[in-house]
Design an enzyme around this catalytic site. Sequence first.
Site, PDB file in Angstrom:
ATOM      1  N   GLY A 199       0.819  -1.217   0.000  1.00  0.00           N
ATOM      2  CA  GLY A 199       0.000   0.000   0.000  1.00  0.00           C
ATOM      3  C   GLY A 199       0.849   1.261   0.000  1.00  0.00           C
ATOM      4  N   ILE A 200       2.064   1.163  -0.519  1.00  0.00           N
ATOM      5  CA  ILE A 200       2.981   2.323  -0.478  1.00  0.00           C
ATOM      6  C   ILE A 200       2.489   3.482  -1.349  1.00  0.00           C
ATOM      7  CG2 ILE A 200       4.497   1.577  -2.412  1.00  0.00           C
ATOM      8  CD1 ILE A 200       6.855   2.534  -0.478  1.00  0.00           C
ATOM      9  N   THR A 201       1.642   3.185  -2.351  1.00  0.00           N
ATOM     10  CA  THR A 201       1.131   4.259  -3.208  1.00  0.00           C
ATOM     11  C   THR A 201      -0.054   5.002  -2.571  1.00  0.00           C
ATOM     12  OG1 THR A 201      -0.281   2.663  -4.344  1.00  0.00           O
ATOM     13  CG2 THR A 201       1.853   3.144  -5.368  1.00  0.00           C
ATOM     14  N   GLY A 202      -0.516   4.526  -1.408  1.00  0.00           N
ATOM     15  CA  GLY A 202      -1.650   5.164  -0.735  1.00  0.00           C
ATOM     16  C   GLY A 202      -1.206   6.310   0.152  1.00  0.00           C
TER      17      GLY A 202
ATOM     18  N   ALA B  65      -5.205  -2.191   1.132  1.00  0.00           N
ATOM     19  CA  ALA B  65      -6.597  -2.588   1.375  1.00  0.00           C
ATOM     20  C   ALA B  65      -7.495  -1.926   0.344  1.00  0.00           C
ATOM     21  CB  ALA B  65      -7.046  -2.133   2.764  1.00  0.00           C
TER      22      ALA B  65
ATOM     23  N   SER C 149      -9.982   0.369   0.810  1.00  0.00           N
ATOM     24  CA  SER C 149     -10.135   1.107   2.070  1.00  0.00           C
ATOM     25  C   SER C 149     -11.328   2.057   2.109  1.00  0.00           C
ATOM     26  CB  SER C 149      -8.851   1.906   2.334  1.00  0.00           C
ATOM     27  OG  SER C 149      -8.819   3.053   1.503  1.00  0.00           O
TER      28      SER C 149
ATOM     29  N   SER D  94      -8.662  -0.801  12.007  1.00  0.00           N
ATOM     30  CA  SER D  94      -9.420   0.443  11.841  1.00  0.00           C
ATOM     31  C   SER D  94     -10.486   0.632  12.916  1.00  0.00           C
ATOM     32  CB  SER D  94     -10.109   0.404  10.472  1.00  0.00           C
ATOM     33  OG  SER D  94     -11.111   1.392  10.394  1.00  0.00           O
TER      34      SER D  94
ATOM     35  N   GLU E 104     -13.259   1.635  12.267  1.00  0.00           N
ATOM     36  CA  GLU E 104     -14.523   1.166  11.660  1.00  0.00           C
ATOM     37  C   GLU E 104     -14.970  -0.152  12.298  1.00  0.00           C
ATOM     38  OE1 GLU E 104     -16.876   1.896   8.954  1.00  0.00           O
ATOM     39  OE2 GLU E 104     -16.179   3.847   9.601  1.00  0.00           O
TER      40      GLU E 104
ATOM     41  N   TYR F 120     -16.538  -3.433   4.688  1.00  0.00           N
ATOM     42  CA  TYR F 120     -15.160  -3.016   5.000  1.00  0.00           C
ATOM     43  C   TYR F 120     -14.857  -3.259   6.485  1.00  0.00           C
ATOM     44  CZ  TYR F 120     -11.297   0.123   6.188  1.00  0.00           C
ATOM     45  OH  TYR F 120     -10.125   0.646   6.681  1.00  0.00           O
TER      46      TYR F 120
END
Length: 330
Positions: A13-16, A85, A87, A128, A130, A152
């Site tokens: 998830g490094i691009t998030g 994820a 997300s 999370s 959530e 989710y």
Amino acid sequence: MTDQRPRRALISGITGQDGSYLAEFLLDKGYEVVGLVRRSSMVSFERIAHLQDRLTIVSGDLLDEASLIEALQQHRPAEVYNLAAQSFVQTSFGQPVLTGETTALGVTRLLDAIRIVDPSIRFYQASSSEMFGKVREVPQTEDTPFHPRSPYGVAKVYGHWITVNYRESYDLHASSGILFNHESPRRGLEFVTRKITHAVASIYLGRQRELRLGNLEAKRDWGYAGDYVKAMWLMLQQDQPDDYVVCSGETHSVREFCELAFAHLGMDYQEFVVVDEAFMRPAEVDLLVGNADRAERTLGWRREVGFGDLVAMMVDADVDLLQGKLKGLS
Ligand code: NAP
Ligand code: G4F
């Protein structure tokens, strides 16, 4: 003799949003950072473009366990941060199976890859708030029972418990950070905070007339993403793995966020915000507010950016972005 080689961390998830802040944080600490990126027809490196010559990118997908095993064998990280994820809560109602495959089973695939390749790897799971959903107590702590309100949230509960299970079954150093909402100028445009700040900037510059939103009364415990990635790292530096709530301890409604964001540029939100059923959810999380005592006492973690400063930072960054003062996301 102690090992002088730099520590190596792998981030899924490094691009998030969080991946980009965590990569910056670890690089500043002298880590070698490997980013796991899934294949797509267009690269989405906007958030990490400024770091690219300092990162190693490896191809892999949480839907494909062999690719995860391969990535770990090839790069042999000491720490793995699982930030990947599906997300977005709203999307999870429309794509519940994909959300489960990625956000729930994806965690098992990565944990299993660690168990097979090198069980001494330290693991962070992005859990999370959530998971608390229809909250059973206020504020929420590590001991508050879960009652998720979306596919989710359900998937994150699975990801949380499989992390605990691998810790207990295989003695992995696997920790779960129960992070409350955290935002920044790098937040995706679909999330409510960035949707608001981007629209405020756009209305201010005369490019947009109104902002259509769903439930204005939902309350969230919002913090700054740059502060929260430090807590992820601190968890993996402890002798023992554990679960930690990370939050600001304050709650504000979507309405309050709007009021502050519009007021920052001298506007009244009531003149521009239109409530639209299309953005309401089949089941809502009405109120989140956490208690970060454990993270503060054990990790020595403190958030630095408060709610008002966060809103101002995001509005200012969106004005700069729309005026072309920024090349990419700040
Ligand atoms: P985000 O901006 O949506 O980033 C999600 C990342 O996951 C992206 O890099 C995306 O890659 C990657 N990804 C999605 N599916 C994948 C797959 N099948 N295989 C590999 N990578 C995949 O999320 P974020 O806000 O940074 O959040 C990071 C993590 O923390 C997520 O797990 C999120 O659920 C969790 N979390 C976030 C918050 C929050 O308030 N931000 C709070 C609690 C927990 P692409 O670029 O290719 O799409
Ligand atoms: O910004 P949101 O989409 O974030 P949400 O659902 O709280 O989820 C985020 O935080 C979680 C941590 O608690 C993360 F795990 C998750 O990955 C994600 O980062 O919505 C916040 C609130 C909701 O109550 C929503 O109903 O804002 C309300 N809202 C009102 N109008 C809206 C809108 N949300 C969105 N996205 N768009 C609207 O127009």
